[in-house]
Design a protein around this motif. Structure first.
Motif, PDB file in Angstrom:
ATOM      1  N   GLU A 321      95.041 100.211  38.387  1.00 46.75           N
ATOM      2  CA  GLU A 321      94.862 100.248  36.927  1.00 46.75           C
ATOM      3  C   GLU A 321      94.615  99.046  36.266  1.00 46.75           C
ATOM      4  O   GLU A 321      94.313  99.200  34.882  1.00 46.75           O
ATOM      5  N   LEU A 322      94.520  97.973  36.955  1.00 44.34           N
ATOM      6  CA  LEU A 322      94.106  96.828  36.312  1.00 44.34           C
ATOM      7  C   LEU A 322      92.896  96.155  37.077  1.00 44.34           C
ATOM      8  O   LEU A 322      92.673  96.351  38.268  1.00 44.34           O
ATOM      9  N   PRO A 323      92.113  95.479  36.231  1.00 49.42           N
ATOM     10  CA  PRO A 323      91.028  94.601  36.889  1.00 49.42           C
ATOM     11  C   PRO A 323      91.475  93.454  37.836  1.00 49.42           C
ATOM     12  O   PRO A 323      92.739  93.303  37.963  1.00 49.42           O
ATOM     13  N   SER A 324      90.577  92.938  38.537  1.00 47.75           N
ATOM     14  CA  SER A 324      91.172  91.877  39.361  1.00 47.75           C
ATOM     15  C   SER A 324      91.414  90.554  38.560  1.00 47.75           C
ATOM     16  O   SER A 324      91.943  89.442  39.009  1.00 47.75           O
ATOM     17  N   PHE A 325      90.808  90.665  37.334  1.00 49.81           N
ATOM     18  CA  PHE A 325      90.853  89.227  36.363  1.00 49.81           C
ATOM     19  C   PHE A 325      91.661  89.663  35.030  1.00 49.81           C
ATOM     20  O   PHE A 325      91.277  90.527  34.444  1.00 49.81           O
ATOM     21  N   ALA A 360      92.741  83.486  25.879  1.00 51.26           N
ATOM     22  CA  ALA A 360      92.483  83.719  27.144  1.00 51.26           C
ATOM     23  C   ALA A 360      91.098  84.548  27.314  1.00 51.26           C
ATOM     24  O   ALA A 360      90.662  85.253  26.280  1.00 51.26           O
ATOM     25  N   LYS A 361      90.089  84.588  28.149  1.00 53.79           N
ATOM     26  CA  LYS A 361      89.023  85.309  28.399  1.00 53.79           C
ATOM     27  C   LYS A 361      89.052  86.803  29.090  1.00 53.79           C
ATOM     28  O   LYS A 361      88.278  87.468  28.922  1.00 53.79           O
ATOM     29  N   ALA A 362      90.089  86.694  29.651  1.00 51.01           N
ATOM     30  CA  ALA A 362      90.186  88.017  30.412  1.00 51.01           C
ATOM     31  C   ALA A 362      90.394  89.345  29.401  1.00 51.01           C
ATOM     32  O   ALA A 362      90.961  89.140  28.437  1.00 51.01           O
ATOM     33  N   PRO A 363      89.530  90.492  29.728  1.00 52.28           N
ATOM     34  CA  PRO A 363      89.587  91.459  28.837  1.00 52.28           C
ATOM     35  C   PRO A 363      91.070  92.420  28.832  1.00 52.28           C
ATOM     36  O   PRO A 363      91.013  93.147  27.779  1.00 52.28           O
ATOM     37  N   VAL A 364      91.757  92.309  29.874  1.00 53.97           N
ATOM     38  CA  VAL A 364      92.974  92.987  29.727  1.00 53.97           C
ATOM     39  C   VAL A 364      94.224  92.112  30.066  1.00 53.97           C
ATOM     40  O   VAL A 364      94.232  91.083  30.564  1.00 53.97           O
ATOM     41  N   ALA A 365      95.487  92.327  29.268  1.00 59.17           N
ATOM     42  CA  ALA A 365      96.616  91.626  29.521  1.00 59.17           C
ATOM     43  C   ALA A 365      97.597  92.660  30.052  1.00 59.17           C
ATOM     44  O   ALA A 365      97.783  94.111  29.494  1.00 59.17           O
ATOM     45  N   PHE A 366      98.315  92.201  30.938  1.00 59.40           N
ATOM     46  CA  PHE A 366      99.487  92.954  31.327  1.00 59.40           C
ATOM     47  C   PHE A 366     100.615  92.336  30.665  1.00 59.40           C
ATOM     48  O   PHE A 366     101.058  91.295  30.978  1.00 59.40           O
ATOM     49  N   LEU A 416     102.772  90.573  37.301  1.00 55.12           N
ATOM     50  CA  LEU A 416     102.744  89.216  36.603  1.00 55.12           C
ATOM     51  C   LEU A 416     101.857  88.329  37.077  1.00 55.12           C
ATOM     52  O   LEU A 416     101.415  87.563  36.490  1.00 55.12           O
ATOM     53  N   THR A 417     102.157  88.278  38.442  1.00 56.91           N
ATOM     54  CA  THR A 417     102.064  87.020  39.235  1.00 56.91           C
ATOM     55  C   THR A 417     100.736  87.152  40.111  1.00 56.91           C
ATOM     56  O   THR A 417     100.377  86.175  40.787  1.00 56.91           O
ATOM     57  N   GLY A 418     100.544  88.177  40.557  1.00 54.79           N
ATOM     58  CA  GLY A 418      99.724  88.476  41.822  1.00 54.79           C
ATOM     59  C   GLY A 418     100.313  88.476  42.955  1.00 54.79           C
ATOM     60  O   GLY A 418      99.405  88.403  44.181  1.00 54.79           O
ATOM     61  N   LEU A 419     101.371  88.297  43.256  1.00 55.81           N
ATOM     62  CA  LEU A 419     102.126  88.030  44.352  1.00 55.81           C
ATOM     63  C   LEU A 419     102.243  89.140  45.310  1.00 55.81           C
ATOM     64  O   LEU A 419     101.986  90.502  44.647  1.00 55.81           O
ATOM     65  N   TRP A 420     102.277  89.077  46.539  1.00 55.38           N
ATOM     66  CA  TRP A 420     102.452  90.189  47.625  1.00 55.38           C
ATOM     67  C   TRP A 420     101.067  91.192  47.370  1.00 55.38           C
ATOM     68  O   TRP A 420     101.160  92.256  47.504  1.00 55.38           O
ATOM     69  N   ALA A 424      94.090  91.889  48.597  1.00 50.92           N
ATOM     70  CA  ALA A 424      93.476  92.020  47.142  1.00 50.92           C
ATOM     71  C   ALA A 424      92.996  90.848  46.716  1.00 50.92           C
ATOM     72  O   ALA A 424      93.691  89.741  46.751  1.00 50.92           O
ATOM     73  N   ASP A 425      91.915  90.784  45.835  1.00 52.17           N
ATOM     74  CA  ASP A 425      91.484  89.538  45.129  1.00 52.17           C
ATOM     75  C   ASP A 425      92.140  89.718  43.749  1.00 52.17           C
ATOM     76  O   ASP A 425      91.365  90.151  43.135  1.00 52.17           O
ATOM     77  N   ILE A 426      93.075  88.872  43.708  1.00 54.37           N
ATOM     78  CA  ILE A 426      93.867  89.009  42.156  1.00 54.37           C
ATOM     79  C   ILE A 426      93.673  87.566  41.817  1.00 54.37           C
ATOM     80  O   ILE A 426      94.171  86.616  42.326  1.00 54.37           O
ATOM     81  N   PHE A 427      93.484  87.693  40.509  1.00 49.55           N
ATOM     82  CA  PHE A 427      93.455  86.347  39.818  1.00 49.55           C
ATOM     83  C   PHE A 427      94.024  86.380  38.554  1.00 49.55           C
ATOM     84  O   PHE A 427      93.560  87.280  37.613  1.00 49.55           O
ATOM     85  N   VAL A 428      95.209  85.974  38.147  1.00 50.35           N
ATOM     86  CA  VAL A 428      95.780  85.922  36.758  1.00 50.35           C
ATOM     87  C   VAL A 428      95.422  84.573  36.122  1.00 50.35           C
ATOM     88  O   VAL A 428      95.800  83.622  36.650  1.00 50.35           O
ATOM     89  N   GLU A 429      94.644  84.862  34.958  1.00 47.82           N
ATOM     90  CA  GLU A 429      94.109  83.634  34.392  1.00 47.82           C
ATOM     91  C   GLU A 429      95.285  82.938  33.731  1.00 47.82           C
ATOM     92  O   GLU A 429      95.092  81.355  33.450  1.00 47.82           O
TER      93      GLU A 429
END
Length: 488
Positions: A321-325, A360-366, A416-420, A424-429
């Motif tokens: 449900e989330l983008p990678s950024f 932030a520049k990211a389009p989505v906030a979790f 929140l952290t991209g852990l585990w 997958a290519d996950i980047f939390v800005e």
């Protein structure tokens, strides 16, 4: 008779071209007697018997050969005299300070059924207890009894003043792990307060070559494996197939006992000043001193503490449900108020979170929070949470609700952290949170040192231009700017 002329002795070597030898007489013992001696010596002559120049001044070759033999003949006597003296000293040390010799020889002097009668001063008795493992409160009481309310300033892994290592009796079962560190979950603290301590305990087990175990006998969140993989799989230790010790052999204090158990309540006896003195980097400044402790937490939260297969599946579904950024924020309400003076007695205002996220520049906030109201105000979307989190009332919820809330928090932390994330290519800005929350501090460890804090300056200050982890309450005003765990 007249004194004979001095003899001239020549050597083929170049070191001594001429050496004048004066015949020994009774007068050679007085005043400047040393002038009449050569390097060979005259011990074969009696001092009271005068010698003439006609007698040989140097010993014969046969006599020279006998001298070393006499030294060799006395060698065994000297050797065994030294050995006897050393053994006598060691016996005295062993009698005065039981267990000291065994410790420095690498043999931990555990009290056991075979040794307790010999050295009863090292025996811890549980004769007044009938249920095992003991409760967390009982282990605290044992620690106070052991330390008498005062933690001695000894080296972290050495017994106090050579007093030996106290321990309980042990059964002679070779299948049991030879040495363990067990973290006992007691339900007294929040999930991540426990996980932060587990991370440090697991690191100590790795360092000391001990088997790491989790005991969930008294946990109010279900079983450990309801949420995470067994630590026997993620951190098998030096004896992967050994049996856990019987709980009757758990010892909370001292930490050098064969089977050391830690709880959230006993952590204050082990993770205080001497722990920091031992594991901080003394050659760094401010927050950078904590890097070794940070790395302990980072390795444990990524390798030892891993979600089980069902939770990992939920995390994977949520990530679709989330983008990678994206950016993330954790909004802690409930019973954790900020430590910063400007927010004393209240919470960080939600507009402060909104302002930080909007940069932030990211389009989505979790967003993750224990408060539906806070989420509603920020996103106008009601999150499914039973209520704001208060540790004091959490135990009153039904078991199913407690287990589901715990699983939800594990999923939230992963997002929140991209852990585990696996492959997958996950980047939390950016991750915005409050230092008062242990989730926030463990999130920094999950991000990693460089990503969380940026490149530090020479004074160990967090780079607030490059950092991804944003402590919105203290804003770097409190030194150190990060801490790995709480003690209670």
């Amino acid at each position: 008779m007249p004194r004979p002329s001095p003899l001239q002795v020549s050597y083929s070597g170049t070191a001594y071209e001429e050496i004048t030898l004066t015949p020994r007489t009774p007068h050679s013992r007085s005043g400047r007697a040393e002038e009449g001696y050569s390097s060979s010596g005259f011990s074969q002559y009696d001092d009271d018997e005068p010698q003439s120049s006609a007698e040989p001044l140097l010993g014969s070759s046969e006599e020279k050969q006998r001298a070393p033999n006499s030294v060799l003949a006395s060698g065994p006597v000297v050797f065994w005299s030294v050995v006897a003296s050393m053994l006598l000293c060691l016996a005295g040390i062993s009698f005065q300070w039981p267990g000291t010799l065994e410790y420095y020889m690498g043999i931990t002097p555990f009290a056991s059924e075979t040794t307790s009668a010999v050295n009863s001063s090292l025996l811890i008795s549980y004769e007044n207890y009938t249920t095992f493992p003991l409760t967390s409160e009982q282990y605290v009481a044992e620690c106070y009894t052991m330390t008498k309310g005062f933690m001695p300033m000894d080296k972290y892994w050495e017994p106090h003043a050579g007093a030996g290592v106290m321990d309980v009796p042990h059964l002679n079962d070779r299948a049991v792990c030879s040495s363990t560190i067990t973290y006992m979950l007691d339900g007294a603290r929040g999930l991540f307060a426990d996980l932060a301590l587990i991370a440090q305990a697991a690191a100590l087990a790795r360092e000391r070559g001990r088997t790491f175990l989790i005991d969930d006998t008294y946990w109010n969140r279900g079983k450990w494996t309801d949420h995470f993989k067994s630590v026997r799989i993620t951190q098998p230790g030096p004896e992967p197939n050994c049996k856990p010790p019987p709980p009757e052999e758990y010892v909370a204090c001292p930490r050098l006992a064969r089977h050391w158990v830690i709880t959230s309540r006993t952590a204050k006896f082990h993770f205080g000043h001497m722990f920091r003195e031992t594991y901080e980097d003394a050659y760094k400044h401010n927050t950078e001193r904590l890097k070794p402790i940070f790395e302990h937490a980072a390795l444990s939260i990524s390798k030892t503490i891993q979600p089980n297969d069902s939770i990992a599946h939920l995390i994977s579904l949520a990530r679709t449900e989330l983008p990678s950024f994206y950016v993330a924020a954790h909004i802690r309400r409930g019973d954790r108020k900020p430590g910063a003076y400007e927010y004393r007695g209240s919470y960080v205002p939600l507009p402060d979170f909104a302002d930080m996220l909007s940069d932030a520049k990211a389009p989505v906030a979790f967003l993750a929070s224990d408060s539906p109201k806070a989420l509603a105000e920020l996103t106008e979307i009601m999150a499914k949470r039973p209520q704001e989190y208060f540790q004091a009332t959490f135990a009153s919820l039904d078991e199913e609700t407690r287990v589901r809330a715990t699983q939800g928090m594990v999923v939230d932390f992963a997002l929140l952290t991209g852990l585990w994330a696996g492959d997958a290519d996950i980047f939390v800005e950016k991750l915005v949170c409050t230092m008062s929350s242990v989730i926030c501090r463990m999130a920094a460890a999950a991000l990693g040192w460089e990503k969380a804090f940026g490149e530090m300056d020479g004074q160990g200050e967090i780079n607030r231009e490059e950092m991804v982890w944003v402590d919105i309450d203290e804003k770097g005003k409190v030194i150190p700017q990060w801490s790995g765990y709480d003690t209670f």
